[in-house]
Design a protein around this motif. Structure first.
Motif, PDB file in Angstrom:
ATOM      1  N   TRP D  39       0.710  -0.995   0.034  1.00 38.95           N
ATOM      2  CA  TRP D  39      -0.007   0.103   0.071  1.00 38.95           C
ATOM      3  C   TRP D  39       0.797   1.198   0.130  1.00 38.95           C
ATOM      4  O   TRP D  39       0.542   2.334  -0.628  1.00 38.95           O
ATOM      5  N   GLU D  40       1.941   1.170   0.870  1.00 37.02           N
ATOM      6  CA  GLU D  40       2.837   2.285   0.755  1.00 37.02           C
ATOM      7  C   GLU D  40       3.475   2.632  -0.646  1.00 37.02           C
ATOM      8  O   GLU D  40       3.534   3.645  -1.086  1.00 37.02           O
ATOM      9  N   GLY D  41       3.741   1.405  -1.398  1.00 35.60           N
ATOM     10  CA  GLY D  41       4.315   1.599  -2.859  1.00 35.60           C
ATOM     11  C   GLY D  41       3.161   2.220  -3.578  1.00 35.60           C
ATOM     12  O   GLY D  41       3.381   3.127  -4.324  1.00 35.60           O
ATOM     13  N   LEU D  42       2.017   1.812  -3.518  1.00 35.92           N
ATOM     14  CA  LEU D  42       0.850   2.416  -4.140  1.00 35.92           C
ATOM     15  C   LEU D  42       0.460   3.924  -3.904  1.00 35.92           C
ATOM     16  O   LEU D  42       0.511   4.787  -4.683  1.00 35.92           O
ATOM     17  N   THR D  43       0.612   4.270  -2.656  1.00 34.29           N
ATOM     18  CA  THR D  43       0.297   5.661  -2.086  1.00 34.29           C
ATOM     19  C   THR D  43       1.587   6.529  -2.564  1.00 34.29           C
ATOM     20  O   THR D  43       1.399   7.555  -3.154  1.00 34.29           O
ATOM     21  N   SER D  44       2.692   6.000  -2.815  1.00 33.60           N
ATOM     22  CA  SER D  44       3.621   7.023  -2.942  1.00 33.60           C
ATOM     23  C   SER D  44       3.894   6.936  -4.446  1.00 33.60           C
ATOM     24  O   SER D  44       4.293   8.190  -4.927  1.00 33.60           O
ATOM     25  N   PHE D  45       3.210   6.444  -5.295  1.00 30.49           N
ATOM     26  CA  PHE D  45       3.064   6.284  -6.682  1.00 30.49           C
ATOM     27  C   PHE D  45       2.213   7.342  -6.886  1.00 30.49           C
ATOM     28  O   PHE D  45       2.309   8.128  -7.907  1.00 30.49           O
ATOM     29  N   ALA D  46       0.923   7.198  -6.048  1.00 31.52           N
ATOM     30  CA  ALA D  46      -0.005   8.218  -6.109  1.00 31.52           C
ATOM     31  C   ALA D  46       0.411   9.608  -6.177  1.00 31.52           C
ATOM     32  O   ALA D  46       0.172  10.445  -6.835  1.00 31.52           O
ATOM     33  N   LYS D  47       1.353   9.610  -5.039  1.00 26.10           N
ATOM     34  CA  LYS D  47       1.606  11.109  -4.602  1.00 26.10           C
ATOM     35  C   LYS D  47       2.549  11.587  -5.816  1.00 26.10           C
ATOM     36  O   LYS D  47       2.286  12.832  -6.211  1.00 26.10           O
ATOM     37  N   ASP D  48       3.516  10.947  -6.457  1.00 23.88           N
ATOM     38  CA  ASP D  48       4.246  11.353  -7.495  1.00 23.88           C
ATOM     39  C   ASP D  48       3.640  11.348  -8.692  1.00 23.88           C
ATOM     40  O   ASP D  48       4.305  12.313  -9.528  1.00 23.88           O
ATOM     41  N   ASN D  49       2.357  11.003  -9.006  1.00 26.47           N
ATOM     42  CA  ASN D  49       1.745  10.938 -10.190  1.00 26.47           C
ATOM     43  C   ASN D  49       0.509  11.609 -10.124  1.00 26.47           C
ATOM     44  O   ASN D  49      -0.308  11.713 -10.867  1.00 26.47           O
ATOM     45  N   GLY D  50       0.321  12.379  -8.843  1.00 22.77           N
ATOM     46  CA  GLY D  50      -0.964  13.245  -8.644  1.00 22.77           C
ATOM     47  C   GLY D  50      -2.085  12.589  -8.720  1.00 22.77           C
ATOM     48  O   GLY D  50      -3.323  12.960  -9.146  1.00 22.77           O
ATOM     49  N   LEU D  51      -2.316  11.330  -8.416  1.00 22.30           N
ATOM     50  CA  LEU D  51      -3.586  10.368  -8.285  1.00 22.30           C
ATOM     51  C   LEU D  51      -4.094  10.641  -6.788  1.00 22.30           C
ATOM     52  O   LEU D  51      -3.426  10.950  -5.943  1.00 22.30           O
ATOM     53  N   LYS D  52      -5.446  10.608  -6.785  1.00 23.11           N
ATOM     54  CA  LYS D  52      -6.075  10.795  -5.464  1.00 23.11           C
ATOM     55  C   LYS D  52      -6.398   9.307  -4.719  1.00 23.11           C
ATOM     56  O   LYS D  52      -6.668   8.189  -5.437  1.00 23.11           O
ATOM     57  N   LYS D  53      -5.904   9.338  -3.400  1.00 23.72           N
ATOM     58  CA  LYS D  53      -6.179   8.138  -2.747  1.00 23.72           C
ATOM     59  C   LYS D  53      -7.749   7.857  -2.598  1.00 23.72           C
ATOM     60  O   LYS D  53      -8.545   8.723  -2.433  1.00 23.72           O
TER      61      LYS D  53
END
Ligand SMILES: Nc1ncnc2c1ncn2[C@@H]1O[C@H](COP(=O)(O)OP(=O)(O)OP(=O)(O)O)[C@@H](O)[C@H]1O
Ligand SMILES: Nc1ncnc2c1ncn2[C@@H]1O[C@H](COP(=O)(O)OP(=O)(O)OP(=O)(O)O)[C@@H](O)[C@H]1O
Ligand SMILES: [Mg+2]
Ligand SMILES: [Mg+2]
Lengths: 507, 321, 354, 340
Positions: D39-53
């Motif tokens: 999940w940390e991997g996904l959230t950090s990816f989201a952060k870097d790519n401007g995706l919303k949790k």
């Protein structure tokens, strides 16, 4: 004049039934007052109202002339009202003393003071001549002693108004005599007693006045000196009562039950039936008289295959059924009205209809190839309900909700209808009212007339004497003598039951 | 490993595992002696464990340090008591089947505690770890006794001794006080107690509430001595084991304590056994199932018939025939 | 049909319905307090189950073991016994069916499938028989013994898989197609859900319970013994045998529930380190269904719907799935408290009349 | 709220925003183990790519094993661009769903998704790790640190995956400390800290001073026991797993080091590739020391200089292929034989 107890216009309704309807009861100070009525007339209900277990829907209660509200047994106890219930309210696993002091325990520093409790109980039991052993567990003492414990419970609480709800139904004649003496002694001390019983003899022996109720309504209150058993009986039932007597001629046929050299152990592995021999013929009612605990129960259970036979043989219609499965014995021709109707005679959570086929459900026409024919069963049930006058809303009603008398009628209907060669009737009228007794006695005599063999076991000597063609007296596990009811009386039977043979020799 | 060494591993481990079971089964004793079957012990433990986790964390945060887990046990006791009132109301006042109500209590506890954890910790399925456990210690003085010391007084928690003492206390309360007599009377024959002016409902409420208190303590002890955080699998079957201990112990406080010890021992053995010569050759399944198989064997009357309080499980309805 | 309708006691029907409504209302209140949107949550459940074939299929799939577990509990209950051991019986049934399927994988479907189902039922029967025997012979209360049997089943099946039928992924190998209840037809019909032919088995079981208990002499006997062992004994029935039979039959239903998981839903068995929960849910299903066959079907549907829908509720409305468990618990409490519901309605209707 | 669900079925007309999702096993996203890491991997990816949790990246939690399939399906039906199943327990569900939905992109951790013929499925990225390599390194640390020459290994459940941990660790220990005795035991569960604690107690009492706890939440019991001992003045160590568990050992400071498994890294990488249109479907991705997928924890406060430098030596050897770490019991036996 002020009454010890005056209940005015009491009404108590249960869902679907009015148990008490405008009943008035007046108990004088220092009297033994009988409450008399058929099964389900509402006697216990009325007394439970007085004792605070039920709240009346209407009516007033006066205790020693003062109007009182009795909300719970604590209030009743405070007012000096004590009750010995129809079904004993004793805790089996507790000792006698613990049962008596429960709720009002003697304490030392907040801890139970059992030594003191035992002392108190001893003192009380000496004072009133109620012999009990405070340290014994209730499960280990006799019914008679349990009765005394119940009385002591009320006395411990200082009650001066005592209610006895059918105390004699489970007692032997000797114990009944003792109980009546105790009651008289208590009244002598200034206490007042309400006694519920179905036995007229006791009323005339013990009571001063009698209130009769029928179907929840007051009929009358009379002084015992002003009435007689027949009047009282018809007052209760609302019609003339015919005391059923076995007037059919004694005409014994072939042997139906033949017991030879029977030996049976009881649950503690003690010999209870010792070398017992007994024969019952078709066309006769054989009564077994005896004091409770002399092997009656074990004898019946052995016949029915419910208890292992150690030695000897039992034959029904020349079929050896010794140690056979109960079902086989039933099929061989046994019918059985058990002593404990609620526990052994009925599946209380089955409907009346289902109870009617408890032994025959798997046979034609009630079933075929393992499939029930519910329509046939229902039809049969309806017919029996009609024939035996079972008071029930319908055949679908649960047996549990029937009154004791009607429950007994269901059993009798079922057993008689199967028309067994041998019908065992164990205490068939215990706790029943006169009307119901009359009915059941009639049925037993009818069976005899049909040529069936009837084995009647009862603690009621009257019943035995009235119905039997022959009387076998059982004592310590064997038949001590067989007598002709026409040539004997209660005295002689009493002696035999105590183990004394004619001529005074000890058996 | 020497036999002595084995004992120094197994006995302290037994004491540790047994303590929560002892508390909880004592709770069961109160409830069932009063005539209320309590299948819900499992749920009560869950509530206790959950509360203890939250409370310890809160108290630690407030700077109470080593006192935190102890205070948390007290709070969990209260929480268990309150939660058990659901069972009391439903099964005593509302006359629900007691087993049914107990089953529902377990469902509710399992769902509610995790639901709350998620609410409190922002969607997480488990609480953080508490930092102040109740630790295993060497009891000063006693642990120095030769042989006995290392076996019984080293690497143990105070809660284990507390559990043993309290089971003695419960025995005293149940068999030597008027309260105990009355409690047992409503469990044996409520109608009789009723006719003597004892309030059946009141006694049963007390019995159930005490089972909640003790179940809560049991769960809390489990948490602060063993797992340190609360999640779905924290309480997984211990309550049922406590129930078994109660039956195994014949509804007797000392018996329940002994049975809990036995279960603790069996568990300790099933884990340690894999490192003990000989025992390590037994299939693990034998050790794992031992507590349950033995309970069954015991119940067959091998050690004398156990008898439940007579009215156990039967709702009391005034005046019912 | 009209005869059946006439027999229904509307008052008894009232209790489960009211309980469900109350349970859902309580759930809504909880959501409101916490700040979720109950309308959205319930809407997502209903929409997914009724509008999306996948969830519809999954709901029916989930119903299958729930119904069988519910029937197992209800059957025992009707014969006076409380079978808390459904969970364990289900586990052994699951294991046996899968083991049978794998061991005899060369057999053709007509033989292997029925045989594997039977193996599941038989294992459940054995697991029910043991507490039955203990009760009949030694008077060991079934509530306790079945709980014990649950744990024994849990550890034993895990051990057996680990040592005899192990494959990667902490599970048994996949069963051969010849033993599978899965159906591409049903899956395609429901957007690839795991719906399988097991529902036929479940329906047969429901019918078997109804017919067996109320239409056969054996059923009469089982019920009589359940209500009153003493009276049954006096009437010549074999009490011990009937107690054993009753739990054995109950175990068969539970074992079949396990077989449905093994041969239908999963096609293998995992090493369970905790209970599946189906057995315990079965208790709830039976209770809510008033221990009647038809009731079990309806309440099984409700529970399966709540569980399947609960997952959509989680993903659509963000409500933790535990809420479903809370709602189910509350519903059981309400059903159990039927007496109060009846009483309250009595009061209400009486007031209405006045 | 039903907008998502509506989009299923109908053929997507306009290009939707990128969505990545994962389904946890029953541990949940805060299991302090691989669910959390993923999940940390996904959230950090989201952060870097401007995706919303919650919409751009999202997880669904399973409460029981039968939930895996519906949860995975939900995300597939909601047209997630990639859906991860976290853990080998989801292998068969992933396989089935992958075959039913050939257009969907799926990922699985710790397992290889294959079809009937054991061929990797084209639309699944199988992400595995060379845990034996990381375990070898912490084994080296343990072998060099132990004072009693006894160390322990506690595994969750006895499976091929966990055997990689065990054998790698044992090989590491034995390589640097041939005299060392190693106790190994499996708790039988990943969620039984009580068992973890009891096993740890036994091992410590038997003289082990370091235990490698490779058992998820069960390992937390090992930490509890170690900390308790530390409080009583007995210095013992725990080696953590999956994440850097240094904090877990505080304040008693019992974490010697940890074997980290960068599930987050792997998920991040695969998601990134997928977004870039290079979904590695059908590939079996193996993350080892070389790929930075496994390794020794960054916090090295408690590890001696000497041990660290030895670790680095072996790390190089493993990366350049001159040392192969055993994974199975058989390989370990052979490895031991070669050591002598
Ligand atoms: N708790 C109750 N609920 C419903 N009906 C009851 C209840 N108690 C008594 N009844 C009914 O009220 C009526 C009166 O019962 P009660 O027990 O007072 O009779 P009784 O005169 O004592 O009879 P018996 O001589 O058989 O003891 C009966 O019809 C009985 O079925
Ligand atoms: N509430 C309970 N919790 C745990 N175990 C119980 C509980 N109730 C009963 N048991 C167990 O079940 C045993 C048997 O109970 P059950 O009521 O079936 O038999 P019984 O009343 O002794 O005999 P009978 O079948 O002749 O009525 C008890 O002795 C006890 O071991
Ligand atoms: Mg009466
Ligand atoms: Mg019983």
């Amino acid at each position: 004049m002020s009454y010890a107890i005056e209940m005015r216009n009491i009404r108590k309704e249960f869902p679907g039934i009015v148990a008490n309807d405008d009943i008035t009861l007046q108990v004088q100070e220092g009297e033994i007052h009988a409450l008399f009525g058929e099964n389900g007339a509402g006697k216990s209900t009325l007394m439970n109202v007085l004792f605070g277990l039920y709240q009346p829907d209407q009516g007033e209660i006066y205790v020693h002339g003062k109007k009182e509200l009795i909300n719970d047994p604590n209030d009743a106890a405070r007012l000096g009202i004590g009750m010995v219930h129809q079904h004993f309210m004793l805790i089996d696993k507790f000792t006698v003393a613990e049962n008596i002091i429960l709720g009002r325990e003697p304490k030392k520093h907040g801890v139970l003071d059992m030594a003191k409790a035992v002392k108190i109980v001893k003192k009380l039991s000496e004072k009133y001549g109620l012999d009990v052993d405070p340290n014994q567990k209730v499960e280990d003492i006799t019914v008679g002693m349990q009765q005394r414990v119940e009385i002591l419970k009320t006395l411990y609480r200082g009650s001066d108004i005592l209610i006895f709800d059918e105390p004699t139904a489970v007692l032997t004649p000797i114990e009944i005599k003792e109980l009546i003496e105790i009651m008289k002694r208590l009244v002598g001390e200034g206490k007042s007693i309400i006694l519920i019983t179905h036995k007229l003899k006791e009323i005339f022996e013990a009571c001063d006045r009698c209130t009769v109720i029928r179907r929840g309504r007051n009929i009358d209150t009379v002084a015992i000196t002003d009435t007689n058993p027949n009047d009282l009986a018809s007052m209760m039932v609302g019609r003339k009562v015919n005391i059923q007597v076995n007037d059919a001629p004694y005409d014994p046929k072939e042997k139906v039950l033949e017991i030879e050299h029977l030996n049976v152990l009881d649950s503690r592995k003690v010999d209870v039936i010792k070398d017992l021999n007994l024969t019952v013929h078709g066309g006769e009612i054989l009564g077994i008289a005896g004091v409770d605990g002399n092997g009656q129960t074990e004898l019946i259970e052995a016949i029915a295959g419910l208890r292992k036979v150690k030695d000897g043989s039992i034959k029904i219609n020349n079929d050896d059924v010794t140690n056979q499965k109960t079902r086989k014995i039933i099929e061989a021709g046994l019918g059985y009205i058990p002593e404990d109707r609620q526990k052994h005679g009925l599946v209380l959570d089955f409907s009346v209809g289902e109870n009617m086929v408890l032994q025959t459900y798997y046979k034609k026409p009630y079933a075929q190839a393992g499939i029930l024919h519910n329509k046939v069963i229902t039809k049969k049930a309806k017919q029996l309900i009609q024939e035996f006058d079972v008071r029930t809303p319908s055949e679908r009603t649960l047996a549990r909700s029937l009154s004791g008398g009607n429950q007994q009628k269901v059993i009798v209907a079922r057993e008689v209808d199967r028309s067994p060669q041998l019908l065992i009737a164990a205490q068939p009228t215990r706790g029943l009212d006169i009307g119901a007794i009359e009915f059941i006695h009639g049925k037993l005599i009818e069976e005899k007339k049909k040529g069936k063999a009837v084995l009647l076991v009862s603690f009621e000597l009257d019943e035995i004497l009235h119905l039997s063609d022959r009387i076998a007296v059982i004592y310590e596990g064997h038949i001590i003598d067989i007598v002709d009811p026409k040539k004997t009386d209660e005295n002689e039977l009493g002696l035999l039951m105590a183990g004394r043979k004619k001529g005074g020799s000890e058996a | 490993m020497s036999f002595f060494e084995i004992l120094t591993i197994i006995i302290p481990s037994t004491l540790l595992t047994a303590a929560p079971l002892i508390f909880t089964s004592l709770g069961g004793v109160f409830s069932e002696r009063s005539g209320v079957v309590n299948i819900g012990l499992e749920g009560l433990m869950a509530v206790g464990a959950f509360t203890a986790a939250i409370a310890t964390l809160g108290l630690e945060h407030a700077g109470l340090g080593d006192a935190s887990p102890w205070l948390a046990i007290v709070i969990a006791a209260v929480a268990g008591g309150v939660f058990s009132l659901i069972h009391a109301v439903v099964s005593i006042s509302f006359r629900a089947d007691q087993t049914v109500s107990g089953v529902a209590l377990n469902f509710l506890a399992a769902g509610l505690t995790i639901f709350l954890v998620k609410m409190i910790y922002d969607g997480k399925g488990q609480t953080p770890y508490i930092t102040h456990n109740i630790d295993k210690i060497n009891i000063p003085g006693l642990s120095k006794i030769p042989i006995i010391g290392p076996i019984f007084f080293q690497q143990v928690t105070y809660t284990s001794y507390l559990a043993i003492l309290i089971s003695l206390l419960v025995w005293f309360i149940i068999f030597k006080t008027p309260f105990g007599l009355r409690l047992r009377s409503v469990g044996e024959h409520p109608a009789a107690a009723d006719t003597l002016g004892i309030s059946v409902s009141k006694m049963r409420y007390i019995g159930v509430a005490l089972s909640g208190v003790f179940g809560g303590i049991g769960g809390a002890v489990y948490l602060v001595t063993i797992t340190s955080n609360y999640n779905v699998s924290t309480i997984a079957g211990q309550g049922f084991l406590a129930l078994a201990a109660l039956v195994f112990g014949k509804w007797h406080p000392i018996g329940a304590m002994g049975a809990s010890m036995f279960f603790g021992f069996a568990q300790a053995l099933s884990i340690t056994g894999q490192q003990i010569p000989f025992l390590d050759r037994l299939p693990s399944v034998v050790m794992l199932t031992a507590p349950y198989v033995l309970t069954l064997i015991v119940l067959t009357g091998f050690v004398g018939r156990a008898e439940a309080p007579k009215a156990d499980g039967i709702p009391y309805i005034k005046g019912q025939r | 049909m009209s005869r059946i309708l006439k027999k229904i006691n509307w008052m008894t029907l009232l209790i489960p319905v009211v309980s469900v409504i109350l349970g859902l209302l309580c759930g809504a209140v909880i959501m409101l307090i916490i700040g979720y949107n109950p309308v959205l949550a319930y809407q997502s459940i209903v929409e997914s189950i009724f509008l999306q074939p996948y969830y519809g299929g999954e709901t029916i799939r989930a119903m299958i073991p729930l119904m069988l577990a519910g029937i197992a509990v209800a059957f025992a209950f009707r014969t006076g016994l409380f079978n808390i051991g459904v969970e364990g019986q289900l586990l052994v049934g699951w294991f046996a069916s899968v083991a049978c399927a794998i061991c005899f994988d060369h057999l053709p479907k007509v033989i292997l499938l029925p045989m594997s189902i039977t193996a599941g039922g038989a294992a459940g029967a054995l697991w029910g028989f043991i507490p039955g025997l203990l009760k009949a012979r030694f008077k060991v209360h079934e509530v306790i013994s079945t709980i014990m049997m649950n744990y024994i089943a849990l550890y034993t099946t895990a051990y057996l898989i680990k040592n005899f039928l192990y494959t990667e992924g902490e599970r048994t190998p996949t069963i051969p197609a010849a033993a599978s209840l899965a159906s591409t037809f049903l899956a395609d019909l429901t957007q690839g859900s795991r719906l399988h032919w097991g529902f036929v088995v479940a329906i047969i079981a429901v019918f078997a319970m109804w017919f067996g208990l109320w239409k056969t002499t054996k059923g009469y006997e089982l019920r009589a013994v359940g209500f009153s062992p003493d009276a049954s004994k006096y009437a010549g029935m074999n009490v011990s045998r009937n107690i054993m039979l009753s739990l054995t039959f109950s175990g068969i239903f539970a074992g079949l529930g396990g077989a449905m998981e093994g041969l239908g839903t999963y096609q293998y068995m995992t090493i369970n380190s905790a209970f599946t929960g189906i057995g315990f849910n079965g208790i709830a299903v039976a209770l809510l269904g008033l221990n009647t066959p038809l009731g079990v079907v309806l309440s099984g549907a409700l529970f399966a719907g709540l569980q399947t829908g609960g997952m959509t509720m989680q993903s659509e409305a963000g409500v933790p799935v535990e809420l479903i468990q809370i709602i189910i618990a509350l519903i059981i409490f309400f059903v159990g408290s039927g007496y109060v519901i009846k009483w309250a309605f009595g009061r209400l209707s009486r007031k209405g009349h006045k | 709220g039903c907008g998502n669900s509506k989009s299923s079925g109908s053929s997507a007309t306009k290009k939707a925003a990128f969505k990545a999702g994962m389904v946890t096993d029953t541990g949940g996203v805060d299991d302090k183990s691989f669910n959390q890491s993923a999940w940390e991997g996904l959230t950090s990816f989201a952060k870097d790519n401007g995706l919303k949790k919650g919409s751009g990246v999202k997880y669904l939690q399973s409460t029981q094993a039968s939930d895996y399939s519906p949860n995975l399906n939900t995300m597939v039906h909601q047209n997630y661009d990639i859906v991860y199943g976290i853990g080998f327990l989801m292998q068969s569900d992933i396989q089935k769903i992958a075959q039913q939905n050939p257009k969907a992109h799926l990922g699985i951790i710790d397992a290889v998704a294959v079809d009937k013929n054991n061929k990797p499925l084209k639309n699944v990225a199988s992400i595995t790790f060379k845990e034996q390599q990381g375990s070898f390194l912490v084994g080296v640390v343990a072998g060099l640190t132990t004072k009693t020459n006894k160390v322990g290994f506690i595994g969750g459940v006895n499976s091929a995956l966990l055997k990689k941990f065990e054998n790698g660790f044992k090989a590491g220990v034995k390589t640097v400390n041939p005299k060392a005795e190693i106790y190994a035991q499996y708790a039988g569960a990943f969620d039984a800290p009580d068992k973890g604690r009891a096993i740890a107690q036994t091992m410590y009492t038997k003289g082990a001073d370091i235990i490698y706890a490779s058992a998820g939440n069960t390992g937390n019991g090992v930490f509890t026991e170690a900390k308790n001992r530390a409080k009583n003045g007995k210095k013992v160590w725990v080696i953590g797993v999956d994440k850097d568990q240094h904090d877990q050992g505080m304040p008693e400071n019992v974490t010697l080091t940890s074997m980290v498994k960068r599930v987050d890294q792997a998920i991040y990488d695969v998601t990134k590739q997928t977004k870039a249109g290079k979904f590695p479907g059908g590939k079996v991705l193996e993350f080892g020391l070389k790929e930075n997928g496994v390794g020794i924890a960054p916090t090295t406060d408690n590890v001696s200089k000497k041990a660290l430098s030895t670790v680095n030596d072996y790390k190089k050897k493993i990366i350049d292929g001159s040392l192969t770490v055993p994974t199975t019991d058989k390989e370990y036996k052979e490895y031991l034989a070669n050591l002598k």
